[in-house]
Scaffold this active site. Structure first.
Site, short mmCIF file in Angstrom:
data_model
loop_
_atom_site.label_atom_id
_atom_site.label_comp_id
_atom_site.label_asym_id
_atom_site.label_seq_id
_atom_site.Cartn_x
_atom_site.Cartn_y
_atom_site.Cartn_z
N ASP A 125 -1.66 5.65 -5.19
CA ASP A 125 -1.99 4.80 -4.04
C ASP A 125 -2.40 3.41 -4.50
OD1 ASP A 125 -2.84 3.63 -1.71
OD2 ASP A 125 -4.54 4.98 -1.39
N ASP A 160 0.84 -1.20 0.00
CA ASP A 160 0.00 0.00 0.00
C ASP A 160 0.87 1.25 0.00
OD1 ASP A 160 -1.90 1.95 0.46
OD2 ASP A 160 -2.35 1.31 2.51
#
Ligand SMILES: *[C@@H]1O[C@H](CO)[C@@H](O)[C@H](O)[C@H]1NC(C)=O
Ligand SMILES: *[C@@H]1O[C@H](CO)[C@@H](O)[C@H](O)[C@H]1NC(C)=O
Ligand SMILES: *[C@@H]1O[C@H](CO)[C@@H](O)[C@H](O)[C@H]1NC(C)=O
Ligand SMILES: *[C@@H]1O[C@H](CO)[C@@H](O)[C@H](O)[C@H]1NC(C)=O
Ligand SMILES: *[C@@H]1O[C@H](CO)[C@@H](O)[C@H](O)[C@H]1NC(C)=O
Length: 410
Positions: free
Chosen positions: A294, A110
């Site tokens: 992201d 992430d």
């Protein structure tokens, strides 16, 4: 790329010409390789849930002051790890080892957070999980005295726990004495996602939530890499995506990698893009839009004006107040491709097919777009809908992010 009609500094609020989308959907063949992940291809991802999660994740993200990153030594390691698509690209999971001997878990790499946390033998949860980090089975796990961490979301969901020093195998690169956050309690809404065994935060220069402050895993990893960078090649509905660490895989991209600097003092992988264009329409819109790359967010979330502009090119699309302002359209709609340009002249094309994210349970026959509005802040999120259309280089030393085209038909 279409001829550019540059509407310099023209506001995207202005009216613009509507035209019939001309993009066509190419049939994309895909191969799939099993990497030991169980998945149920019949399951539809819950789009609205992904949307509300993303808003919550970013509604609370508070950039902190920049921490010290000191390299004690330079290693020469490189490695790669598979990124497998779960449930129609709701998320991508990679096998990462924790403890001694390594216990392998499916974690979400992430780039939009800095915490490395796992479900563990300490986690109090009502329904048992298949894979957890069994702390007692690791001979090197050492509780870091007095540490706590807590991650909370706007809807009241949360996870908290404490931190251990232990070994990690990320992409075949062993890290010793890394900070591994063990969850003691995880709210049920988070724990409902049974595919994810943990999160592996790779944000650029953000502290983790561990108190007192601990070095992040990315800081520790950086000094071991042949080159202080990692790359992401996420793939549409495929298990063949990968992250590489310490090197750029030239087999995974086409043409030059074009870099753009991160914004000053970025804690995230945050940069400006400068142009956008709905393919089949005449105009490029030129301005500056702040965005964060992201990998941990499913959708592409941009300012409502941009999103309105995109869907106004889709006559059958409508914004649904009952679904929190979500855009959807009849599933037989062919969406236009969307182009995003950088200051350095590089242009990414997100195929309309990728923007067609998933079916909507509540509105039969309707599909939800992977491009949705983001109201709360003055920045946008380029999540997986965007990232799977490009090859991305996260360059830590250079404080920059690089993009290249790739063969989407693999
Ligand atoms: C951790 O704290 C406990 C209790 O306060 C103490 O007994 C122990 O020695 C500490 N361990 C380390 C490694 O500091
Ligand atoms: C970046 O950080 C430096 C030092 O803390 C500060 O002087 C500067 O104003 C910051 N720049 C921006 C654009 O926030
Ligand atoms: C990035 O874009 C924002 C507007 O979203 C603008 O205020 C800022 O000056 C831009 N920064 C750079 C470095 O171009
Ligand atoms: C999509 O389906 C609707 C009704 O289900 C139909 O009226 C329409 O013509 C279809 N559109 C296309 C492009 O096939
Ligand atoms: C959009 O995606 C849905 C769900 O994956 C699929 O059923 C539908 O056929 C797609 N629409 C088009 C036009 O490809």
């Amino acid at each position: 790329m279409a001829t550019l009609f540059l509407m310099l500094f023209m506001s995207i609020f202005s009216t613009f010409i509507h035209a019939i989308p001309t993009s066509t959907n190419h049939g994309i063949t895909r191969r799939s390789v099993t990497v030991g992940l169980s998945r149920n291809p019949a399951y539809a991802p819950n789009g609205p849930l992904q949307y509300s999660r993303a808003l919550k994740k970013w509604g609370v993200a508070v950039p902190e002051d920049v921490g010290d990153v000191t390299n004690s030594f330079q290693g020469g390691e490189t490695g790669d790890v598979n990124a497998a698509s779960i449930m129609g690209d709701r998320e991508y999971l990679s096998r990462v080892g924790f403890g001694t001997p390594f216990q392998y878990l499916n974690v979400d790499l992430d780039t939009g957070s800095a915490d490395v946390w796992v479900y563990s033998s300490e986690t109090k949860i009502k329904t048992p999980r298949e894979d957890i980090f069994v702390v007692e089975k690791s001979s090197t796990a050492e509780l870091i005295n007095g540490t706590t961490w807590m991650i909370t979301y706007g809807d009241g969901s949360f996870a908290w726990g404490h931190a251990f020093h232990d070994s990690i195998d990320i992409a075949g690169i062993p890290l010793h004495n890394a900070v591994v956050q063990s969850a003691v309690e995880v709210s049920q809404s988070l724990a409902a996602d049974k595919d994810i065994d943990g999160i592996f935060g790779l944000a650029y220069n953000l502290h983790s939530q561990v108190i007192p402050k601990q070095p992040t895993v990315l800081e520790a990893l950086k000094s071991h890499l042949a080159e202080p960078l990692f790359t992401a090649d996420l793939r549409y509905h495929s298990d063949e995506g990968a992250y590489t660490f310490g090197y750029i895989d030239s087999d995974r991209h086409i043409g030059e990698i074009k870099y753009t600097p991160l914004l000053p003092n970025s804690t995230f992988w945050e940069f400006n893009f400068t142009g956008l264009h709905v393919v089949g329409h005449n105009y490029w819109y030129i301005s500056q839009w702040r965005v964060i790359a992201d990998t941990g967010t499913t959708l592409m979330l941009l300012s409502p004006d941009i999103v309105d502009m995109y869907y106004s090119a889709v006559p059958t699309a409508r914004q649904d107040r009952a679904l929190g302002g979500l855009w959807h359209y009849p599933c037989n709609t062919t969406l236009p491709d969307f182009e995003i340009g950088l200051e350095n002249g590089w242009v990414a094309t997100v195929p309309g097919k990728y923007i067609n994210y998933t079916t909507l349970e509540d509105t039969p026959g309707h599909c939800m777009g992977g491009l949705q509005p983001f109201y709360s802040e003055d920045f946008g999120i380029l999540g997986d809908i965007f990232l799977k259309a490009v090859y991305t280089v996260f360059d830590m030393a250079g404080g920059r992010i690089g993009f290249a085209h790739k063969d989407l038909e693999l």
